[in-house]
Design a protein around this motif. Structure first.
Motif, PDB file in Angstrom:
ATOM      1  N   ASP A 182      -2.188 -50.453 -13.476  1.00 51.30           N
ATOM      2  CA  ASP A 182      -0.847 -50.219 -13.021  1.00 51.30           C
ATOM      3  C   ASP A 182      -0.275 -48.826 -13.428  1.00 51.30           C
ATOM      4  OD1 ASP A 182      -0.770 -52.594 -11.939  1.00 51.30           O
ATOM      5  OD2 ASP A 182       0.113 -53.699 -13.441  1.00 51.30           O
ATOM      6  N   ASN A 185      -0.314 -45.211 -11.417  1.00 55.35           N
ATOM      7  CA  ASN A 185       0.576 -44.615 -10.366  1.00 55.35           C
ATOM      8  C   ASN A 185       0.037 -44.598  -8.969  1.00 55.35           C
ATOM      9  OD1 ASN A 185       3.396 -44.069  -9.492  1.00 55.35           O
ATOM     10  ND2 ASN A 185       2.918 -42.000 -10.056  1.00 55.35           N
ATOM     11  N   THR A 186      -0.736 -45.387  -8.641  1.00 55.32           N
ATOM     12  CA  THR A 186      -1.326 -45.154  -7.255  1.00 55.32           C
ATOM     13  C   THR A 186      -0.987 -46.894  -6.684  1.00 55.32           C
ATOM     14  OG1 THR A 186      -3.447 -45.129  -6.219  1.00 55.32           O
ATOM     15  CG2 THR A 186      -3.366 -45.994  -8.425  1.00 55.32           C
ATOM     16  N   THR A 187      -0.950 -46.808  -5.247  1.00 61.98           N
ATOM     17  CA  THR A 187      -1.351 -47.855  -4.368  1.00 61.98           C
ATOM     18  C   THR A 187      -2.543 -48.474  -4.390  1.00 61.98           C
ATOM     19  OG1 THR A 187      -1.061 -46.451  -2.534  1.00 61.98           O
ATOM     20  CG2 THR A 187       1.053 -47.313  -3.584  1.00 61.98           C
ATOM     21  N   VAL A 188      -3.514 -47.693  -4.518  1.00 61.72           N
ATOM     22  CA  VAL A 188      -4.900 -48.334  -4.234  1.00 61.72           C
ATOM     23  C   VAL A 188      -5.208 -49.242  -5.408  1.00 61.72           C
ATOM     24  CG1 VAL A 188      -7.436 -47.548  -3.997  1.00 61.72           C
ATOM     25  CG2 VAL A 188      -5.624 -46.043  -3.122  1.00 61.72           C
ATOM     26  N   PRO A 189      -5.639 -50.713  -5.024  1.00 58.68           N
ATOM     27  CA  PRO A 189      -5.907 -51.576  -5.809  1.00 58.68           C
ATOM     28  C   PRO A 189      -7.072 -51.512  -6.768  1.00 58.68           C
ATOM     29  CG  PRO A 189      -6.258 -52.440  -3.736  1.00 58.68           C
ATOM     30  CD  PRO A 189      -5.763 -50.955  -3.589  1.00 58.68           C
TER      31      PRO A 189
END
Length: 483
Positions: A182, A185-189
């Motif tokens: 987490d 700082n990225t939305t890629v899981p």
């Protein structure tokens, strides 16, 4: 593996003087041989032997309401014992190449959702109750009727979704794919490797294992999956002895100092059937049992259909042979798991690895179950197979199961959309149950908006309603004041 390949692989005529074991398990009748069954049993065991390590870690890391933890050595014994006994019973009673052991996901529910609300014996008592309810559903014919009510295209989609799911499990467990922290700082899981790239000897073992497995499969080498597992385990042991690697994961490929460890049966029978009702509210107990039951019910359904389809054992109507007995044994396994304090035992999708090696009957279960029995005494030796050596088998089997996608009519949206959601939701949510639920709800919705609601079997209406509750379990808990 295509149906044509399966048929081509079968002996053209039964061997002379087929013995009673052959006839009992219908080995020749199903186009198999003793050699294939043995290879399949070995492959299934080595692909799912990780549960001997993982289940004790999951259950042993949690505390109950009173701060108590379960003993790791006793958990290993309980896990191996239930897997051995129930796998053999499934082989003899159900005659399917379907191994059983403590269910992943179910053990997490028990450890992190149920145990904090009560004592460990009370939590395991709930698992026993859930298993007894499943057995009751089987005896009344309701569980089998639900499976028969599912349209054939959805059954095929379940198999394909499971194929993608177990391939994803293989990539994740081997470390080829990891979750991005987490703090990144990225939305890629997810990402490749531990930091966006592949590095380290364990990943190399996995990559070489995948290449070896697909190469052997492409050449149609008998025992391809098992050869890959054993070969890469040896390679991992050699690498670890030279490099002294600390990051293999749950299992380190190192020859142990002690090859034999006496089993510890302290947890067997340590459960309280109705003790949970004195620890929390009745509605809480009902919802917890419902969560366990629904997950177990449909995970098993998907696994049984998927493995049977891959083995070419479904009949023209898509029905599983001996389904009533298979489901009853699976329900009994849940009871046994709770009674042994190893959490609910269930059918394992890793059985598809054995099917990939040619297993078609319950005889392969005698091999798998026998090895779990041996593991009671040789756990240190039999748990040296690292996930990096076993995971390539999951990837390969995922491909084999994925081939069934061609049987779905993608031009019919009333079938294609529910099938797509079934296939996609399984790996994306890491749950077979979620995928089946999404497919059911979409199927019922689309048929209804097309004015074809009368074509929907009443059991699909009922199970879809249950899935609505399942997906909305948190609002339901809040409605009844359950934390």
């Amino acid at each position: 593996m295509s149906e044509a390949q399966k048929v081509a692989d079968r002996p053209s005529t039964p061997p002379a003087g087929a013995n009673s074991v052959d006839r009992f398990f219908a080995i020749t009748a199903r186009g198999s041989t003793f050699a294939r069954e043995i290879r399949g049993g070995l492959a299934t065991f080595f692909t799912m032997a990780y549960i001997l390590v993982l289940n004790p870690i999951i259950l042993g890391s949690a505390k109950d309401k009173y701060g108590h933890t379960l003993d790791g050595a006793e958990l290993v014994t309980a896990t191996a014992l239930v897997a051995a006994v129930m796998t053999i019973i499934m082989g003899v009673g159900g005659n399917l190449p379907l191994a059983l052991a403590a269910g992943l996901g179910l053990n997490a529910v028990v450890a992190f959702q149920i145990a904090p609300l009560m004592s460990w014996p009370d939590a395991m008592g709930l698992v026993v109750l859930e298993g007894l309810l499943i057995c009751a559903l089987v005896v009344t014919g309701l569980r089998e009727a639900v499976m028969h009510a599912i349209p054939q295209p959805l059954k095929q989609a379940i198999s394909v979704g499971i194929g993608l799911f177990i391939a994803f499990i293989g990539f994740v467990d081997a470390g080829f794919v990891t979750r991005i922290p987490d703090i990144a700082n990225t939305t890629v899981p997810v990402q490749l490797g531990a930091a966006g790239s592949l590095s380290g000897w364990p990943i190399l073992v996995f990559c070489l294992g995948v290449l070896l497995t697909i190469g052997l499969l492409a050449r149609k080498v008998k025992g391809a999956i098992l050869i890959s597992i054993l070969t890469m385990t040896v390679v991992a042991i050699v690498i670890n002895s030279v490099a002294d690697i600390k990051s293999w994961g749950l299992t380190t490929p190192k020859v142990p100092d002690d090859l034999v460890a006496a089993p510890e049966f302290g947890l067997i029978g340590d459960f309280s059937l109705f003790g949970s009702f004195g620890e929390t509210t009745v509605i809480t107990v009902v919802l917890l049992v419902f969560t366990l039951l629904l997950s177990d019910f449909f995970d098993t359904m998907g696994t049984v259909v998927g493995v049977s389809a891959e083995a070419g054992l479904l009949d023209e109507e898509g029905k599983v042979p001996n389904l009533g007995r298979v489901l009853l044994i699976d329900g009994a396994a849940a009871v046994a798991g709770g009674a042994a304090s190893s959490s609910s035992a269930t059918s394992y999708i890793e059985s598809a690895a054995g099917v990939g090696e040619g297993a078609r009957t319950g005889f392969s279960n005698l091999i798998t179950g026998g090895l779990f029995a041996v593991a009671l005494f040789l756990t240190p030796l039999l748990t040296i197979v690292p996930m990096q050596a076993a995971a390539p088998a999951l990837v390969a089997v995922g491909f084999l199961m994925m081939t069934q996608v061609k049987n779905i009519d993608w031009d019919r949206y009333d079938i294609a959309i529910p099938a797509f959601l079934t296939i996609a939701v399984m790996p994306f949510t890491y749950s077979i149950t979620n995928g089946i639920g999404a497919g059911f709800l979409a199927y019922v919705l689309i048929r209804t908006v097309l004015g074809r609601a009368k074509e929907i079997h009443w059991l699909l209406w009922g199970t879809s309603a249950l899935f609505l509750v399942y997906f909305a379990i948190n609002p339901v808990q809040q409605l009844f004041g359950v934390r």
